[in-house]
Design a protein around this motif. Structure first.
Motif, PDB file in Angstrom:
ATOM      1  N   TYR A  33      71.614  62.855  61.194  1.00  0.00           N
ATOM      2  CA  TYR A  33      70.940  63.628  60.163  1.00  0.00           C
ATOM      3  C   TYR A  33      71.665  64.948  59.941  1.00  0.00           C
ATOM      4  O   TYR A  33      72.475  65.382  60.749  1.00  0.00           O
ATOM      5  CB  TYR A  33      69.494  63.921  60.578  1.00  0.00           C
ATOM      6  CG  TYR A  33      69.427  64.898  61.730  1.00  0.00           C
ATOM      7  CD1 TYR A  33      69.282  66.268  61.495  1.00  0.00           C
ATOM      8  CD2 TYR A  33      69.572  64.484  63.051  1.00  0.00           C
ATOM      9  CE1 TYR A  33      69.271  67.180  62.542  1.00  0.00           C
ATOM     10  CE2 TYR A  33      69.561  65.387  64.090  1.00  0.00           C
ATOM     11  CZ  TYR A  33      69.410  66.730  63.834  1.00  0.00           C
ATOM     12  OH  TYR A  33      69.413  67.624  64.864  1.00  0.00           O
ATOM     13  N   SER A  34      71.335  65.581  58.840  1.00  0.00           N
ATOM     14  CA  SER A  34      71.728  66.972  58.609  1.00  0.00           C
ATOM     15  C   SER A  34      70.520  67.682  58.017  1.00  0.00           C
ATOM     16  O   SER A  34      69.613  67.051  57.480  1.00  0.00           O
ATOM     17  CB  SER A  34      72.935  67.078  57.680  1.00  0.00           C
ATOM     18  OG  SER A  34      72.627  66.570  56.406  1.00  0.00           O
ATOM     19  N   ILE A  35      70.500  68.998  58.166  1.00  0.00           N
ATOM     20  CA  ILE A  35      69.391  69.796  57.657  1.00  0.00           C
ATOM     21  C   ILE A  35      69.929  70.700  56.561  1.00  0.00           C
ATOM     22  O   ILE A  35      70.916  71.400  56.761  1.00  0.00           O
ATOM     23  CB  ILE A  35      68.759  70.658  58.772  1.00  0.00           C
ATOM     24  CG1 ILE A  35      68.267  69.775  59.915  1.00  0.00           C
ATOM     25  CG2 ILE A  35      67.622  71.507  58.207  1.00  0.00           C
ATOM     26  CD1 ILE A  35      67.805  70.545  61.142  1.00  0.00           C
ATOM     27  N   SER A  44      61.634  80.246  52.807  1.00  0.00           N
ATOM     28  CA  SER A  44      62.709  79.272  52.961  1.00  0.00           C
ATOM     29  C   SER A  44      62.085  77.929  53.319  1.00  0.00           C
ATOM     30  O   SER A  44      61.018  77.869  53.932  1.00  0.00           O
ATOM     31  CB  SER A  44      63.666  79.688  54.073  1.00  0.00           C
ATOM     32  OG  SER A  44      64.323  80.878  53.739  1.00  0.00           O
ATOM     33  N   ASN A  45      62.739  76.868  52.946  1.00  0.00           N
ATOM     34  CA  ASN A  45      62.277  75.537  53.282  1.00  0.00           C
ATOM     35  C   ASN A  45      63.497  74.717  53.678  1.00  0.00           C
ATOM     36  O   ASN A  45      64.617  75.194  53.607  1.00  0.00           O
ATOM     37  CB  ASN A  45      61.537  74.897  52.104  1.00  0.00           C
ATOM     38  CG  ASN A  45      60.448  73.965  52.572  1.00  0.00           C
ATOM     39  OD1 ASN A  45      60.501  73.439  53.677  1.00  0.00           O
ATOM     40  ND2 ASN A  45      59.454  73.754  51.726  1.00  0.00           N
ATOM     41  N   TYR A  46      63.290  73.478  54.052  1.00  0.00           N
ATOM     42  CA  TYR A  46      64.392  72.639  54.510  1.00  0.00           C
ATOM     43  C   TYR A  46      64.085  71.182  54.219  1.00  0.00           C
ATOM     44  O   TYR A  46      62.942  70.800  53.992  1.00  0.00           O
ATOM     45  CB  TYR A  46      64.640  72.838  56.014  1.00  0.00           C
ATOM     46  CG  TYR A  46      63.421  72.512  56.848  1.00  0.00           C
ATOM     47  CD1 TYR A  46      63.202  71.226  57.310  1.00  0.00           C
ATOM     48  CD2 TYR A  46      62.471  73.485  57.135  1.00  0.00           C
ATOM     49  CE1 TYR A  46      62.069  70.917  58.038  1.00  0.00           C
ATOM     50  CE2 TYR A  46      61.339  73.190  57.860  1.00  0.00           C
ATOM     51  CZ  TYR A  46      61.147  71.908  58.316  1.00  0.00           C
ATOM     52  OH  TYR A  46      60.019  71.598  59.037  1.00  0.00           O
ATOM     53  N   GLY A  47      65.127  70.391  54.254  1.00  0.00           N
ATOM     54  CA  GLY A  47      64.992  68.953  54.107  1.00  0.00           C
ATOM     55  C   GLY A  47      65.984  68.266  55.023  1.00  0.00           C
ATOM     56  O   GLY A  47      67.003  68.852  55.396  1.00  0.00           O
ATOM     57  N   PHE A  48      65.693  67.054  55.395  1.00  0.00           N
ATOM     58  CA  PHE A  48      66.575  66.271  56.252  1.00  0.00           C
ATOM     59  C   PHE A  48      67.269  65.206  55.422  1.00  0.00           C
ATOM     60  O   PHE A  48      66.639  64.557  54.587  1.00  0.00           O
ATOM     61  CB  PHE A  48      65.772  65.588  57.363  1.00  0.00           C
ATOM     62  CG  PHE A  48      65.190  66.546  58.355  1.00  0.00           C
ATOM     63  CD1 PHE A  48      65.916  66.965  59.448  1.00  0.00           C
ATOM     64  CD2 PHE A  48      63.902  67.034  58.196  1.00  0.00           C
ATOM     65  CE1 PHE A  48      65.374  67.849  60.372  1.00  0.00           C
ATOM     66  CE2 PHE A  48      63.346  67.909  59.107  1.00  0.00           C
ATOM     67  CZ  PHE A  48      64.089  68.318  60.197  1.00  0.00           C
ATOM     68  N   THR A  49      68.529  65.025  55.666  1.00  0.00           N
ATOM     69  CA  THR A  49      69.316  64.003  54.986  1.00  0.00           C
ATOM     70  C   THR A  49      69.982  63.118  56.039  1.00  0.00           C
ATOM     71  O   THR A  49      70.498  63.629  57.039  1.00  0.00           O
ATOM     72  CB  THR A  49      70.406  64.650  54.109  1.00  0.00           C
ATOM     73  OG1 THR A  49      69.789  65.565  53.223  1.00  0.00           O
ATOM     74  CG2 THR A  49      71.173  63.609  53.318  1.00  0.00           C
ATOM     75  N   SER A  55      67.510  61.184  51.468  1.00  0.00           N
ATOM     76  CA  SER A  55      66.456  61.935  52.138  1.00  0.00           C
ATOM     77  C   SER A  55      65.939  61.126  53.329  1.00  0.00           C
ATOM     78  O   SER A  55      65.829  59.899  53.262  1.00  0.00           O
ATOM     79  CB  SER A  55      65.326  62.205  51.147  1.00  0.00           C
ATOM     80  OG  SER A  55      64.311  62.939  51.748  1.00  0.00           O
ATOM     81  N   LEU A  56      65.634  61.821  54.405  1.00  0.00           N
ATOM     82  CA  LEU A  56      65.231  61.161  55.640  1.00  0.00           C
ATOM     83  C   LEU A  56      63.819  61.592  56.022  1.00  0.00           C
ATOM     84  O   LEU A  56      63.526  62.786  56.078  1.00  0.00           O
ATOM     85  CB  LEU A  56      66.222  61.563  56.738  1.00  0.00           C
ATOM     86  CG  LEU A  56      66.149  60.917  58.092  1.00  0.00           C
ATOM     87  CD1 LEU A  56      66.364  59.403  57.983  1.00  0.00           C
ATOM     88  CD2 LEU A  56      67.227  61.506  58.992  1.00  0.00           C
ATOM     89  N   ASN A  57      62.932  60.627  56.271  1.00  0.00           N
ATOM     90  CA  ASN A  57      61.577  60.912  56.744  1.00  0.00           C
ATOM     91  C   ASN A  57      61.629  61.029  58.261  1.00  0.00           C
ATOM     92  O   ASN A  57      61.655  60.030  58.970  1.00  0.00           O
ATOM     93  CB  ASN A  57      60.614  59.809  56.325  1.00  0.00           C
ATOM     94  CG  ASN A  57      59.202  60.068  56.809  1.00  0.00           C
ATOM     95  OD1 ASN A  57      58.942  61.033  57.521  1.00  0.00           O
ATOM     96  ND2 ASN A  57      58.290  59.199  56.432  1.00  0.00           N
ATOM     97  N   ILE A  58      61.664  62.255  58.735  1.00  0.00           N
ATOM     98  CA  ILE A  58      61.805  62.521  60.163  1.00  0.00           C
ATOM     99  C   ILE A  58      60.615  62.024  60.970  1.00  0.00           C
ATOM    100  O   ILE A  58      60.785  61.432  62.029  1.00  0.00           O
ATOM    101  CB  ILE A  58      62.002  64.043  60.387  1.00  0.00           C
ATOM    102  CG1 ILE A  58      63.368  64.472  59.863  1.00  0.00           C
ATOM    103  CG2 ILE A  58      61.841  64.432  61.838  1.00  0.00           C
ATOM    104  CD1 ILE A  58      64.541  63.848  60.565  1.00  0.00           C
TER     105      ILE A  58
END
Length: 79
Positions: A33-35, A44-49, A55-58
């Motif tokens: 993954y990457s953030i 600020s917000n973030y997402g996982f890829t 997009s990744l559902n952690i």
């Protein structure tokens, strides 16, 4: 309502480090993954890829213990 400020570079690095520690034994996520951080009007917000760029559902990949640690991290990383 108090104005929020974007997360600092140190807060973002700490988030990455703490998340990596939470999932260190999770073979489904480790190194997969990457953030990405982004700014909204309030914070600020973030997402996982994933490695595939999608997009990744952690949460679906976390154990119950990891999920609880992630919830704590998620609620406290900017404050």
């Amino acid at each position: 309502m108090a104005a929020k400020t974007p997360a600092s570079a140190i807060q973002k690095e700490n988030f990455k480090t703490r998340f990596a520690e939470i999932i260190k034994d999770n073979t489904n996520l480790k190194d997969q993954y990457s953030i990405q951080f982004f700014e909204t009007a309030q914070k600020s917000n973030y997402g996982f890829t994933g490695r595939d760029g999608k997009s990744l559902n952690i949460l679906s990949s976390l154990s119950l213990e990891e999920a609880e640690k992630y919830r704590v991290l998620k609620s406290s990383w900017q404050g």
